[in-house]
Scaffold this active site. Structure first.
Site, PDB file in Angstrom:
ATOM      1  N   SER A  30       0.838  -1.204   0.000  1.00  0.00           N
ATOM      2  CA  SER A  30       0.000   0.000   0.000  1.00  0.00           C
ATOM      3  C   SER A  30       0.867   1.245   0.000  1.00  0.00           C
ATOM      4  CB  SER A  30      -0.865   0.048   1.263  1.00  0.00           C
ATOM      5  OG  SER A  30      -1.682  -1.064   1.327  1.00  0.00           O
ATOM      6  N   HIS A  61      -8.043  -4.055  -6.178  1.00  0.00           N
ATOM      7  CA  HIS A  61      -6.891  -4.935  -6.000  1.00  0.00           C
ATOM      8  C   HIS A  61      -6.401  -5.583  -7.295  1.00  0.00           C
ATOM      9  CE1 HIS A  61      -6.886  -5.462  -1.385  1.00  0.00           C
ATOM     10  NE2 HIS A  61      -5.874  -4.742  -1.781  1.00  0.00           N
ATOM     11  N   HIS A  83      -3.850 -11.390  -1.507  1.00  0.00           N
ATOM     12  CA  HIS A  83      -3.925 -11.557  -0.051  1.00  0.00           C
ATOM     13  C   HIS A  83      -4.730 -12.804   0.329  1.00  0.00           C
ATOM     14  CE1 HIS A  83      -3.084  -7.192  -0.369  1.00  0.00           C
ATOM     15  NE2 HIS A  83      -2.409  -7.378   0.758  1.00  0.00           N
ATOM     16  N   TYR A  85      -6.768 -13.004   2.759  1.00  0.00           N
ATOM     17  CA  TYR A  85      -8.124 -12.649   3.180  1.00  0.00           C
ATOM     18  C   TYR A  85      -9.097 -12.558   2.007  1.00  0.00           C
ATOM     19  CZ  TYR A  85      -6.684  -7.816   2.053  1.00  0.00           C
ATOM     20  OH  TYR A  85      -6.204  -6.690   1.430  1.00  0.00           O
ATOM     21  N   GLU A  86      -8.577 -12.552   0.789  1.00  0.00           N
ATOM     22  CA  GLU A  86      -9.472 -12.516  -0.371  1.00  0.00           C
ATOM     23  C   GLU A  86     -10.147 -13.872  -0.575  1.00  0.00           C
ATOM     24  OE1 GLU A  86      -7.640 -10.416  -3.850  1.00  0.00           O
ATOM     25  OE2 GLU A  86      -6.116  -9.944  -2.353  1.00  0.00           O
ATOM     26  N   ALA A 113       2.282  -2.217   4.142  1.00  0.00           N
ATOM     27  CA  ALA A 113       1.856  -1.287   5.181  1.00  0.00           C
ATOM     28  C   ALA A 113       1.550  -2.143   6.400  1.00  0.00           C
ATOM     29  CB  ALA A 113       0.622  -0.528   4.742  1.00  0.00           C
ATOM     30  N   MET A 211      -1.047  -8.134   7.024  1.00  0.00           N
ATOM     31  CA  MET A 211      -1.813  -9.257   6.455  1.00  0.00           C
ATOM     32  C   MET A 211      -1.142  -9.866   5.223  1.00  0.00           C
ATOM     33  SD  MET A 211      -5.520  -7.415   6.754  1.00  0.00           S
ATOM     34  CE  MET A 211      -5.969  -6.472   8.224  1.00  0.00           C
ATOM     35  N   SER A 212       0.161  -9.704   5.107  1.00  0.00           N
ATOM     36  CA  SER A 212       0.853 -10.263   3.930  1.00  0.00           C
ATOM     37  C   SER A 212       2.272 -10.679   4.326  1.00  0.00           C
ATOM     38  CB  SER A 212       0.915  -9.201   2.820  1.00  0.00           C
ATOM     39  OG  SER A 212       1.692  -8.097   3.229  1.00  0.00           O
ATOM     40  N   ASN A 235      -0.027   3.107  10.696  1.00  0.00           N
ATOM     41  CA  ASN A 235      -0.906   3.449  11.828  1.00  0.00           C
ATOM     42  C   ASN A 235      -0.367   2.728  13.053  1.00  0.00           C
ATOM     43  OD1 ASN A 235      -1.956   0.975  10.231  1.00  0.00           O
ATOM     44  ND2 ASN A 235      -2.800   0.691  12.281  1.00  0.00           N
ATOM     45  N   HIS A 247      -9.132   1.920   7.167  1.00  0.00           N
ATOM     46  CA  HIS A 247      -8.361   1.661   5.956  1.00  0.00           C
ATOM     47  C   HIS A 247      -7.933   2.995   5.338  1.00  0.00           C
ATOM     48  CE1 HIS A 247      -6.910  -0.381   2.474  1.00  0.00           C
ATOM     49  NE2 HIS A 247      -7.803   0.151   1.671  1.00  0.00           N
TER      50      HIS A 247
HETATM   51  N1  HPA Z   1      -3.179  -4.432  11.286  1.00  0.00           N
HETATM   52  C1  HPA Z   1      -3.077  -5.326  10.273  1.00  0.00           C
HETATM   53  N2  HPA Z   1      -2.721  -4.983   9.050  1.00  0.00           N
HETATM   54  C2  HPA Z   1      -2.419  -3.698   8.822  1.00  0.00           C
HETATM   55  C3  HPA Z   1      -2.488  -2.722   9.817  1.00  0.00           C
HETATM   56  C4  HPA Z   1      -2.894  -3.109  11.119  1.00  0.00           C
HETATM   57  O1  HPA Z   1      -2.984  -2.309  12.072  1.00  0.00           O
HETATM   58  N3  HPA Z   1      -2.116  -1.546   9.241  1.00  0.00           N
HETATM   59  C5  HPA Z   1      -1.832  -1.815   7.959  1.00  0.00           C
HETATM   60  N4  HPA Z   1      -1.999  -3.111   7.685  1.00  0.00           N
END
Ligand code: HPA
Length: 275
Positions: A30, A61, A83, A85-86, A113, A211-212, A235, A247
């Site tokens: 990202s 995506h 990903h 989660y997809e 990210a 998540m990757s 974040n 997001h």
């Molecule tokens: N958690 C999981 N995946 C993420 C986060 C998070 O806080 N920020 C960016 N990808």
């Protein structure tokens, strides 16, 4: 269709379009999409055009491989990744990584990210991944082992190349992009974590969550690739900051960090010609 068959089919599809032989593979996370738009593409292939490739149905995506030169280094860039989660099996999630190795790439830079767990981090920090915890997601190597790719029980004691990590750290200093270091934990997603989960990850020694990446690094090491990974702390993870996660925030911070991240990546890739 088994994993190897699918991979050969995808490789044939790519080879039907280009015989480009990358030395290095780069996965853009990202906020880094612009890097893919900025490079002088020699050829690009939308994932949807590759037979056997897991194509996302999730909006925003869609992705593509970009083949290009950075300085004198031939690279393949993944603009957009797949990903877990997809809804794909882990074997499908890592197919692109394996494919890039079969195209010729011996080295892999993964970017993402991630949420900051380490309390000394601030959003916008870049973190070199020194190690990962992948225990909370299935292994991409589950199922019959593909002997052509690697051994059944591959060692994972040094997933992220230590020499390369030091090199990248020095390059960061030279180009004015300081880097933090830490352990990345992969979750299945797509929901962000609860504060309780983050507290658990903190206890386990994780510095960032995403998540990757960890599954991709495992598949790459299985094939003997040299791996580096860098997270943009987009974040602070749930409960570390009192603010609810969105997001939108993740995207905004990642986008803001993009130019610094790109400057670092360009310098890291150009350095390759000396090694
Ligand atoms: N958690 C999981 N995946 C993420 C986060 C998070 O806080 N920020 C960016 N990808």
């Amino acid at each position: 269709m088994d994993v190897y068959e699918k991979l050969q089919k995808s490789l044939a599809a790519v080879r039907g379009i280009t015989d480009f032989k990358p030395k290095l593979a780069l996965v853009l996370g990202s906020g880094l999409g612009a890097f893919g738009d900025r490079v002088k593409s020699i050829c690009s292939i939308p994932y949807a055009e590759i037979d056997g490739f897991p194509v996302s149905t999730v909006q925003g995506h869609q992705g593509r491989f970009i083949f290009c030169m950075v300085g004198t280094v031939p690279i393949v860039v993944m603009q957009g990744r797949v990903h877990y989660y997809e809804g794909y099996d882990m074997q499908d999630v890592v197919l692109p990584i394996r494919l890039m190795k079969l195209m010729g790439a011996e080295e892999l830079i993964l970017t993402n990210a991630a949420g900051g767990i380490n309390r000394s981090f601030v959003p916008g920090d870049l973190m070199q991944v020194t190690g990962h915890i992948s225990t909370f997601v299935p292994s991409p190597l589950r199922g019959a082992n593909v002997e052509e790719l690697g051994v059944r029980f591959p060692d994972m004691s040094a997933v992220y190349d230590k020499d390369w990590l030091e090199e990248i750290s020095a390059i960061g200093q030279r180009v004015g992009v300081p880097l933090k270091r830490g352990v990345y934990v992969q979750t299945p997603g797509p929901n962000y974590e609860t504060p309780e989960e983050i507290r658990m990850f903190e206890t386990l020694g994780a510095d960032a969550v995403g998540m990757s990446t960890a599954c991709e690094a495992i598949a790459a090491r299985h094939m003997g690739m040299r791996v580096a990974a860098i997270s943009c702390i987009s974040n602070m993870a749930a409960g570390i900051s009192k603010q609810p996660l969105s997001h939108q925030e993740v995207k905004e911070t990642a986008d803001k960090t993009g130019p610094r991240f790109e400057k670092l990546l360009e310098a890291v890739i150009k350095q390759k010609k000396q090694s």
